[in-house]
Write a protein that holds these residues in place. Structure first.
Motif, mmCIF file in Angstrom:
data_model
loop_
_atom_site.group_PDB
_atom_site.id
_atom_site.type_symbol
_atom_site.label_atom_id
_atom_site.label_comp_id
_atom_site.label_asym_id
_atom_site.label_seq_id
_atom_site.Cartn_x
_atom_site.Cartn_y
_atom_site.Cartn_z
ATOM 1 N N PRO A 55 0.856 -1.192 0.000
ATOM 2 C CA PRO A 55 0.000 0.000 0.000
ATOM 3 C C PRO A 55 0.892 1.243 0.000
ATOM 4 C CG PRO A 55 -0.722 -1.565 1.671
ATOM 5 C CD PRO A 55 0.611 -2.054 1.181
ATOM 6 N N GLN A 82 0.407 -5.708 1.160
ATOM 7 C CA GLN A 82 -1.018 -5.961 0.952
ATOM 8 C C GLN A 82 -1.476 -7.183 1.745
ATOM 9 O OE1 GLN A 82 -3.027 -4.002 -0.432
ATOM 10 N NE2 GLN A 82 -1.902 -2.736 -1.903
ATOM 11 N N LEU A 85 -1.919 -6.170 5.316
ATOM 12 C CA LEU A 85 -3.121 -5.335 5.417
ATOM 13 C C LEU A 85 -4.381 -6.190 5.497
ATOM 14 C CD1 LEU A 85 -4.287 -2.458 5.410
ATOM 15 C CD2 LEU A 85 -4.344 -2.569 2.914
ATOM 16 N N THR A 91 -9.014 -0.951 5.898
ATOM 17 C CA THR A 91 -8.820 -0.461 4.540
ATOM 18 C C THR A 91 -7.470 0.235 4.408
ATOM 19 O OG1 THR A 91 -9.800 1.709 4.992
ATOM 20 C CG2 THR A 91 -11.307 -0.085 4.322
ATOM 21 N N GLU A 92 -7.043 0.393 3.185
ATOM 22 C CA GLU A 92 -5.776 1.087 2.934
ATOM 23 C C GLU A 92 -5.846 2.535 3.396
ATOM 24 O OE1 GLU A 92 -3.230 2.274 -1.023
ATOM 25 O OE2 GLU A 92 -3.897 0.190 -0.835
#
Length: 245
Positions: A55, A82, A85, A91-92
């Motif tokens: 990200p 990612q 995450l 969420t990013e």
């Protein structure tokens, strides 16, 4: 050279493995890591393939990423990918909100003239003042991320109303060069400044701390910095003067 005893080497390997397992298991409990996530930077050109798995937010050739600090000094850290995450289950955008808030709080931005910093470190007083400024944070750790603090580019534009160049000298800091000290087109100045950056990278910056080989400039219309060569390539009717006004 003296060799490490086998039993000591085995213990160190075991400790490293245990620490790695603790970190990995912790990814599924985001609350344990939340306060340890900070903004760091890497070069887009220098890390093309890696960045695709992470990200990130970009300005020109500079990418902001999020890192989990394993030690307070930030020297040991894990870049959040990612895959991590997904384990966090957020969420990013939320990841970057948290990282930005943590970094601004714990690593406030600083801007000092290069001459001031040289004098503080060595006692040597340089004659020419105001040609270059050092943008970093109070701890001078991963300070290039300061560029991605909300409103930072605009604040620098207020401080340097004639415009400014950014020299991504390392991941620890960036050099800010007010346009008033440079004459010629952005393309010409950008080439000269980029040559300076490459020389600094080759002679003084370790490979892991190198950020970018390209000079950047503040784009008034976009409210962010872009590479000089990209700025100059845009249609002239949309950029009636050097700062894009």
């Amino acid at each position: 050279q003296d060799k490490m005893p086998l039993d000591m080497a085995c213990r160190e390997v075991a400790e490293m493995c245990n620490e790695g397992l603790k970190i990995q298991s912790g990814f599924e409990n985001f609350a344990n890591h939340r306060s340890q996530i900070y903004l760091t930077t890497m070069g887009v050109t220098k890390h093309k393939e890696l960045i695709e798995t992470i990200p990130h937010r970009t300005m020109g050739d500079i990418a902001a990423v999020c890192s989990l600090y394993l030690t307070e000094d930030g020297k040991r850290r894990v870049t959040i990918t990612q895959d991590i995450l997904k384990l966090y289950g957020i969420t990013e955008n939320r990841l970057f909100e948290i990282a930005t808030a943590n970094t601004e709080r714990d690593y406030p931005a600083t801007l000092d003239s290069l001459e001031t910093i040289v004098k503080e470190m060595s006692g040597i007083e340089l004659k020419e003042d105001g040609l270059l400024y050092v943008l970093t944070n109070k701890e001078k750790l991963n300070g290039a991320a300061v560029l991605f603090y909300p409103g930072m580019c605009e604040k620098l534009a207020e401080a340097f109303p004639d415009g400014y160049y950014v020299l991504p000298s390392s991941t620890q800091e960036c050099l800010i060069a007010p346009m008033e000290g440079y004459h010629g087109s952005i393309a010409d100045c950008g080439e000269k400044l980029s040559a300076m950056i490459r020389e600094i990278n080759e002679e003084r910056v370790s490979p892991e701390e190198q950020l970018s080989d390209y000079a950047h400039v503040y784009d008034q219309a976009e409210k962010k910095i872009v590479m000089c060569k990209d700025f100059e390539a845009r249609s002239i009717e949309h950029r009636p003067d050097r700062t894009g006004r």
